[in-house]
Design an enzyme around this catalytic site. Structure first.
Site, PDB file in Angstrom:
ATOM      1  N   LYS A   9       0.853  -1.191   0.000  1.00  0.00           N
ATOM      2  CA  LYS A   9       0.000   0.000   0.000  1.00  0.00           C
ATOM      3  C   LYS A   9       0.889   1.241   0.000  1.00  0.00           C
ATOM      4  O   LYS A   9       2.054   1.210   0.389  1.00  0.00           O
ATOM      5  CB  LYS A   9      -0.927   0.021   1.224  1.00  0.00           C
ATOM      6  CG  LYS A   9      -0.229   0.109   2.586  1.00  0.00           C
ATOM      7  CD  LYS A   9       0.161   1.503   3.007  1.00  0.00           C
ATOM      8  CE  LYS A   9       0.937   1.512   4.314  1.00  0.00           C
ATOM      9  NZ  LYS A   9       1.558   2.816   4.629  1.00  0.00           N
ATOM     10  N   ASP A 135      -2.494  -1.478  10.414  1.00  0.00           N
ATOM     11  CA  ASP A 135      -2.681  -1.488   8.965  1.00  0.00           C
ATOM     12  C   ASP A 135      -3.324  -2.774   8.440  1.00  0.00           C
ATOM     13  O   ASP A 135      -3.718  -2.843   7.274  1.00  0.00           O
ATOM     14  CB  ASP A 135      -1.334  -1.309   8.246  1.00  0.00           C
ATOM     15  CG  ASP A 135      -0.846   0.129   8.252  1.00  0.00           C
ATOM     16  OD1 ASP A 135      -1.665   1.038   8.486  1.00  0.00           O
ATOM     17  OD2 ASP A 135       0.361   0.341   8.022  1.00  0.00           O
TER      18      ASP A 135
END
Length: 283
Positions: A9, A135
């Site tokens: 990401k 996350d």
């Protein structure tokens, strides 16, 4: 055996709103998945966890590894001690601000749900993931998201248009804990908060150029203390035609967004000064 991709990401924005009572920081981030991915293969075992890693980096293969821990957390959540063999092939650089470890954990959680037909919902998978790292829930969901709280409160946003992404990972690592601790010492005048709501509106309206000008990572001034080359890489990327260039997460990886032709030119011509460089795209 089944296979899961653990995609990296990037943070289009990263804002820190304050310190929480639980010791964590309240964050607000625009997150985006990219094609660059580790590969996780999962196979049934009668009992126990067998974990192996295909990587030149020194990556632990015990419960200190987030992917290994993910298997334990799924077992705990389900109350079942099923066995699993996990094979991890690394492509995402470690300690890079790209959520490689969190994405590996998310892939194990998703994969075990498929392998053992657990029929867990996305909400349940994210609940397991939140126990492992802030996350991980995002890495389970993926795509374009607004993340709040510790990063686990997610709002899906319209998909970002497909763009090429250049990633440059300088040599060395930055501890996330150190980054947030150091951020707390920064004078207020050194902190530029991103106008997150405005950026979301700009992207919704298709005004990407305006949104790019507002992308901000409040941890970048912290990372520059250890990696002043970050600013030089960003300057090079912009001079070579990138639409935006900034640091992802707690760093030190820098990402740049551009069209495919420009990305290929950047990849071929930029002076990486020994840093790792990748070309990928948003997904």
């Amino acid at each position: 055996m089944i296979q899961e991709l653990a995609r990296a990401k990037i943070n289009l924005t990263l804002d820190i709103l304050g310190k929480r009572a639980d010791g964590y920081h309240e964050v607000e981030m625009l997150m985006q998945t990219v094609e660059l991915a580790d590969t996780i293969e999962l196979s049934e075992l009668d009992a126990g966890i067998k974990f192996q890693v295909d990587s030149a980096e020194n990556i632990p293969t015990d419960a200190t590894n987030l992917a290994y821990r993910a298997a334990l957390e799924v077992q705990n959540f389900c109350g079942k001690n099923f066995g699993v063999a996990i094979s991890l092939t690394k492509k995402i650089p470690t300690a890079a601000g790209l959520a490689g470890g969190s994405s590996d954990a998310a892939a194990v959680i998703r994969g075990l749900n498929r392998l053992y037909k657990l029929k867990l919902t996305i909400e349940q998978l994210c609940k397991i993931g939140a126990k492992i790292g802030s996350d991980v829930p995002y890495c389970i969901v993926g795509g374009t998201c607004l993340a709040k709280g510790r990063g686990e409160i997610l709002t899906k946003l319209p998909d970002l248009k497909k763009m090429s992404v250049i990633l440059i990972k300088p040599r060395g690592e930055i501890s996330t804990a150190w980054s947030y601790k150091t951020f707390d010492t920064l004078p207020a005048e050194q902190i530029q908060h991103p106008p997150t709501t405005e950026i979301i509106s700009d992207l919704d309206c298709g005004d990407y150029d305006l949104a790019f000008k507002k992308f901000t990572n409040v941890l970048e001034p912290v990372a520059l203390k250890k990696f002043p080359a970050i600013a030089k890489f960003e300057e090079q990327l912009l001079n070579l035609g990138a639409k935006v260039a900034m640091m992802s997460g707690s760093g030190p990886t820098i990402f740049a967004l551009s069209d495919k032709t420009t990305a290929e030119k950047i990849f071929q011509t930029i002076d990486t000064q020994g840093a790792q460089i990748f070309i990928t795209e948003t997904i």
